[in-house]
Each structure stands twice: as C-alpha cells, then as structure tokens.
Design a protein around this motif. Sequence first.
Motif, mmCIF file in Angstrom:
data_model
loop_
_atom_site.group_PDB
_atom_site.id
_atom_site.type_symbol
_atom_site.label_atom_id
_atom_site.label_comp_id
_atom_site.label_asym_id
_atom_site.label_seq_id
_atom_site.Cartn_x
_atom_site.Cartn_y
_atom_site.Cartn_z
ATOM 1 N N LEU A 135 65.902 76.448 45.540
ATOM 2 C CA LEU A 135 65.941 77.036 46.883
ATOM 3 C C LEU A 135 65.205 78.368 46.894
ATOM 4 N N GLU A 136 64.238 78.499 47.780
ATOM 5 C CA GLU A 136 63.462 79.739 47.913
ATOM 6 C C GLU A 136 63.560 80.225 49.356
ATOM 7 N N GLY A 137 63.887 81.494 49.518
ATOM 8 C CA GLY A 137 64.076 82.042 50.852
ATOM 9 C C GLY A 137 62.788 82.230 51.644
ATOM 10 N N ALA A 175 58.017 89.476 43.131
ATOM 11 C CA ALA A 175 57.490 90.044 41.874
ATOM 12 C C ALA A 175 56.433 89.147 41.227
ATOM 13 N N THR A 176 56.673 87.847 41.250
ATOM 14 C CA THR A 176 55.780 86.918 40.545
ATOM 15 C C THR A 176 54.348 86.997 41.070
ATOM 16 N N GLY A 177 54.197 87.175 42.377
ATOM 17 C CA GLY A 177 52.858 87.227 42.952
ATOM 18 C C GLY A 177 52.223 88.599 42.851
ATOM 19 N N ALA A 228 49.648 90.663 35.210
ATOM 20 C CA ALA A 228 49.099 89.475 34.555
ATOM 21 C C ALA A 228 48.670 89.692 33.106
ATOM 22 N N PHE A 229 49.530 90.348 32.334
ATOM 23 C CA PHE A 229 49.209 90.376 30.900
ATOM 24 C C PHE A 229 50.375 89.885 30.050
ATOM 25 N N TRP A 230 49.991 89.419 28.878
ATOM 26 C CA TRP A 230 50.936 88.984 27.831
ATOM 27 C C TRP A 230 50.729 89.983 26.688
ATOM 28 N N ARG A 264 66.908 80.521 52.662
ATOM 29 C CA ARG A 264 67.574 81.732 52.170
ATOM 30 C C ARG A 264 69.068 81.471 52.073
ATOM 31 N N VAL A 265 69.600 81.583 50.870
ATOM 32 C CA VAL A 265 71.021 81.289 50.644
ATOM 33 C C VAL A 265 71.862 82.439 51.186
ATOM 34 N N THR A 266 72.817 82.091 52.039
ATOM 35 C CA THR A 266 73.687 83.125 52.626
ATOM 36 C C THR A 266 75.158 82.863 52.333
ATOM 37 N N GLN A 306 64.444 90.174 34.482
ATOM 38 C CA GLN A 306 63.214 89.946 33.691
ATOM 39 C C GLN A 306 62.275 91.139 33.699
ATOM 40 N N GLY A 307 62.662 92.223 34.355
ATOM 41 C CA GLY A 307 61.937 93.497 34.265
ATOM 42 C C GLY A 307 60.433 93.343 34.410
ATOM 43 N N GLY A 308 59.701 93.919 33.455
ATOM 44 C CA GLY A 308 58.240 93.867 33.488
ATOM 45 C C GLY A 308 57.677 92.812 32.563
ATOM 46 N N ILE A 368 56.844 87.175 33.246
ATOM 47 C CA ILE A 368 55.786 86.161 33.186
ATOM 48 C C ILE A 368 55.530 85.806 31.718
ATOM 49 N N GLN A 369 55.355 86.838 30.910
ATOM 50 C CA GLN A 369 54.958 86.579 29.521
ATOM 51 C C GLN A 369 56.064 85.923 28.699
ATOM 52 N N THR A 370 57.304 86.023 29.168
ATOM 53 C CA THR A 370 58.430 85.416 28.442
ATOM 54 C C THR A 370 58.897 84.106 29.077
HETATM 55 C C1 LIG Z 1 53.337 95.514 39.529
HETATM 56 C C2 LIG Z 1 53.987 94.584 38.545
HETATM 57 C C3 LIG Z 1 53.324 94.257 37.379
HETATM 58 C C4 LIG Z 1 53.900 93.351 36.478
HETATM 59 N N1 LIG Z 1 53.168 92.968 35.391
HETATM 60 C C5 LIG Z 1 53.663 92.031 34.557
HETATM 61 C C6 LIG Z 1 52.893 91.541 33.480
HETATM 62 O O1 LIG Z 1 51.735 91.958 33.277
HETATM 63 N N2 LIG Z 1 53.451 90.612 32.637
HETATM 64 C C7 LIG Z 1 54.716 90.127 32.845
HETATM 65 O O2 LIG Z 1 55.180 89.303 32.058
HETATM 66 N N3 LIG Z 1 55.462 90.568 33.884
HETATM 67 C C8 LIG Z 1 54.972 91.484 34.746
HETATM 68 N N4 LIG Z 1 55.715 91.920 35.795
HETATM 69 C C9 LIG Z 1 57.092 91.440 35.929
HETATM 70 C C10 LIG Z 1 57.149 90.048 36.516
HETATM 71 O O3 LIG Z 1 56.348 89.993 37.683
HETATM 72 C C11 LIG Z 1 58.611 89.723 36.850
HETATM 73 O O4 LIG Z 1 59.427 89.895 35.697
HETATM 74 C C12 LIG Z 1 58.771 88.277 37.296
HETATM 75 O O5 LIG Z 1 57.858 87.959 38.310
HETATM 76 C C13 LIG Z 1 60.191 88.044 37.787
HETATM 77 O O6 LIG Z 1 60.260 86.737 38.299
HETATM 78 P P1 LIG Z 1 61.502 86.320 39.160
HETATM 79 O O7 LIG Z 1 61.295 84.877 39.494
HETATM 80 O O8 LIG Z 1 62.735 86.745 38.486
HETATM 81 O O9 LIG Z 1 61.406 87.239 40.479
HETATM 82 P P2 LIG Z 1 60.647 86.999 41.870
HETATM 83 O O10 LIG Z 1 59.257 86.560 41.661
HETATM 84 O O11 LIG Z 1 60.854 88.225 42.687
HETATM 85 O O12 LIG Z 1 61.424 85.785 42.490
HETATM 86 C C14 LIG Z 1 62.730 85.885 43.006
HETATM 87 C C15 LIG Z 1 62.762 84.974 44.207
HETATM 88 O O13 LIG Z 1 64.104 84.824 44.667
HETATM 89 C C16 LIG Z 1 64.021 84.636 46.053
HETATM 90 N N5 LIG Z 1 65.329 84.901 46.657
HETATM 91 C C17 LIG Z 1 65.998 86.080 46.643
HETATM 92 N N6 LIG Z 1 67.160 85.958 47.315
HETATM 93 C C18 LIG Z 1 67.227 84.681 47.751
HETATM 94 C C19 LIG Z 1 68.184 83.945 48.511
HETATM 95 N N7 LIG Z 1 69.310 84.516 48.974
HETATM 96 N N8 LIG Z 1 67.923 82.638 48.782
HETATM 97 C C20 LIG Z 1 66.796 82.027 48.336
HETATM 98 N N9 LIG Z 1 65.851 82.691 47.620
HETATM 99 C C21 LIG Z 1 66.062 83.991 47.336
HETATM 100 C C22 LIG Z 1 62.968 85.638 46.503
HETATM 101 O O14 LIG Z 1 62.437 85.308 47.776
HETATM 102 C C23 LIG Z 1 61.961 85.520 45.375
HETATM 103 O O15 LIG Z 1 60.898 84.629 45.669
HETATM 104 C C24 LIG Z 1 55.187 92.814 36.729
HETATM 105 C C25 LIG Z 1 55.857 93.147 37.904
HETATM 106 C C26 LIG Z 1 55.275 94.005 38.811
HETATM 107 C C27 LIG Z 1 56.009 94.324 40.087
#
Ligand SMILES: Cc1cc2nc3c(=O)[nH]c(=O)nc-3n(C[C@H](O)[C@H](O)[C@H](O)COP(=O)(O)OP(=O)(O)OC[C@H]3O[C@@H](n4cnc5c(N)ncnc54)[C@H](O)[C@@H]3O)c2cc1C
Length: 373
Positions: free
Chosen positions: A34-36, A44-46, A50-52, A165-167, A325-327, A330-332
């Motif tokens: 489920l994606e909101g 964050a993902t987009g 983009a480095f490992w 969006r899960v509520t 998953q902090g920074g 992607i790489q992990t």
């Molecule tokens: C500027 C920047 C640079 C980075 N560079 C790197 C890098 O070089 N290498 C690396 O490995 N990592 C990097 N990262 C970190 C990486 O982007 C994140 O750790 C990763 O994208 C986290 O993924 P995620 O799926 O947890 O979060 P997200 O991509 O934020 O996904 C969470 C999703 O949950 C959805 N959501 C939230 N609440 C709800 C709800 N109630 N119902 C349904 N959906 C919901 C949101 O819409 C969102 O799409 C960087 C981050 C940033 C901001």
Amino acid sequence: MNTTRMYEFAVIGGGMAGASIAAELALYARVLLLEGEDAPGYHATGRSAAFWEECYGGPGVVPLTRASGAYLGELGFLTPRGALYIGRGEDREAMEAFRASYQGTGVQIERLAPAALGERVPHIRPEWSEALHQPACADIDVAGLHQHYLAMARRNCAEVVTRARVTGLAREGGAWTITSERGETWRAMTIVNAAGAWADGIARLAGVQPVGIAPFRRTVAVLRVDPPAPADLPLVLDINCGFYFKPDAGRLWLSPHDEIPSEPCDAAPEELDVAIAIDRFQQVTDWRIAAVERRWAGLRSFAPDRMPVYGFDPQIEGFFWFAGQGGFGIQTAPAAARLGAQLLLEMAPDAMTAGIDAAAYAPARFAAALQSA
Ligand SMILES: Cc1cc2nc3c(=O)[nH]c(=O)nc-3n(C[C@H](O)[C@H](O)[C@H](O)COP(=O)(O)OP(=O)(O)OC[C@H]3O[C@@H](n4cnc5c(N)ncnc54)[C@H](O)[C@@H]3O)c2cc1C
C-alpha cells in the motif's frame, strides 16, 4: 459475508524499503503493498544521491551494505565511481580515527598522497591535503532497482495499490483490518511498517509504541560548473561531514550534508541550505559555478541509535518494523529486504544474509528504554 480481501502480509509504504521487502515476501506469500502517493518512490527513494559507499552509515551498517553489493553488481545496478574522504592538515587525527573504526569490517580504505588528490579532484585548494580512498564506491541506478523490486513483486502476484494512504489499523481475531483514507479496507495477518519518515505514525495507528524514528532534511543542488565536471571524478566527502559532491553529465551534485529535523512531509529545499553548500564548496575548490540548475530535498529517517529497525515489535503481535534506513536505504536494500523476509517467514539465513547479525537491528533493543520512559 465479509468480502474484504485477506493477505498474509500488508506492507505499508512503496519506497525502496516497501518495494524490496514486498518483492522478497511475494516469492512465498500473499502480499499487499500500500502506497499513499500516486506513484511509489515519490519521497526519500526518489530523492537520493544514488551512491553505494561501504562506509556510509557507520560500521554497524557495513554488513548490510557489503552483503547487498554482489546482488546490485550482478543485476547491473552499480557503476564504479570510487570515493575520497578529504580533509586538511588538522584533520589527520580524525581521518586516522575514521579509518580505524572500519578495521575488521572488510571495507577497503587507503591513504592517498596529496599529489594524487590534486590529480583526482581538479581545482581543489592546496590546504585540502589529506585523503582516504574507498575504491569500491559506486553509483546506484536507484530508479532501476526500485522498478526491479516493484516488477518482481507484481510478477509474483503481490497486489500493489497506490493512492492508498493508510489511516486505520485494527487487530481483531488474530488479523489486522486496514483502512485507507478513501475508505477501502483490506485484511492481513501481519503489518510490515515500511513507511519511511511516517513509520512512528503507522505504529501509533496500530497501537504500537513508536521507537522514535526521526526524519531529517537533506538537500542536494545540481551545479553547472566551468569547466564541466569530469565523468571519472570520485564521490568527494568531507571527513567532518560538511559536504559531498559527485559528477553527473558534466554537472556536480552537491550536498551541504545537512541534517535538519523535520516533520514527516513533502520536503523542499531551503535557499539557505543551498547557499551553505555553495559556500562550503568554494572553500574546497576554486571551480567556477556557472549556475545552480536544480535543487531538491528529502527526508532521511533515523532511529535514536542511527541503526535500522528490522523485526517484529516485541509487544504487539503481527507488527513488523522495517524502518530507520537513514542515508543508506538504497545501498542496503537487497540484504535488508532478504533479511526482513527471512525474519517474517522464519527462514534460515542464506548466502546473502549469513554474515548479518539480525539482533543488532531488532526493535527489541528499544524495549527497555521505552518501558522506563
Ligand atoms: C538527499 C538524500 C540523499 C540520499 N542518498 C542516498 C544514497 O546515496 N544512498 C543510499 O543508500 N541512500 C541514500 N539516501 C537515503 C535513502 O533515500 C532512504 O534511506 C530510502 O529511500 C528510504 O526508503 P523508504 O522506502 O524507507 O522511504 P520512502 O522512500 O520515503 O518511502 C516511504 C513511503 O511510505 C509511504 N507512506 C507513508 N505513510 C503512509 C501511509 N499512511 N499509507 C501508505 N503509504 C504511506 C510514503 O508515501 C512513501 O512513499 C538519501 C536520502 C536523501 C533524502
């Protein structure tokens, strides 16, 4: 008759975390993702850089990053780049401490002579004389990896629902009823919380004690520089975490390495952070900046100890954390998703996860602190 569809796993969040774990789970189980937002990957993902980079996230994250490397490389998602951690004369001690902290982790870090640093980083100012080289660093095709996992999930019959969006989350009779803001409902035995910056909020909806996932804003600016950035420029990082930059199509992606506390939101860049990035860059190089072509910001979400949180909640049944998953999310992603699926399916580690200590990432590590709070 209750016609609400029933799944073994409902993954909340369609970023890299949710897509990757849904794909791994769908090989064995009936999965709902489920994606909101209108499209997965918007947050964050987009927005990643983009480095490992094997050191990124600290020694505790290295096992996940290294375990992911072969998968990413074999599927063609990595392009070699190399990384340089740089500093000035007074940073020598900090650089040695940095190097020492990775001893025994398998990460390859070499000292680079000042002359070699000048050759690798054009226009660098002479006071930046210290460098550590991390040769394994690579660029990641983030969109490609994310699409790979979404396609793998769908191919294995996972249902991917956007604008969902899960509520509401309610547990009854050993299963969860999930409600979206548009009034749809689903049922699942287990919730997988992959909601990035919103992970604590999802826990609250489920009546689960939040672990303290905190979002921080990070900014990237795309600079047109004169002369253009060479394609073989390494990723260049400040040993004191003041900036990083890397080339892309003759431009430079520059970040001030900012970490500004934020609410979970659609993060936008602040002019001040872009100005700080440029000011720091100009203290490192005398490269001419012709224009700031683009800028963006995203949220990096951390648990209090800055380690990711993977595992069943110790108190509430059927609630699994896949957050923080902090920074390095992607790489992990490959090893984290494989590990997460193995924990959820009670499967033994495989070749990818054998060297990972799952207990280091378990949410149970916060239980004592939360109880005394
Ligand atoms: C500027 C920047 C640079 C980075 N560079 C790197 C890098 O070089 N290498 C690396 O490995 N990592 C990097 N990262 C970190 C990486 O982007 C994140 O750790 C990763 O994208 C986290 O993924 P995620 O799926 O947890 O979060 P997200 O991509 O934020 O996904 C969470 C999703 O949950 C959805 N959501 C939230 N609440 C709800 C709800 N109630 N119902 C349904 N959906 C919901 C949101 O819409 C969102 O799409 C960087 C981050 C940033 C901001």
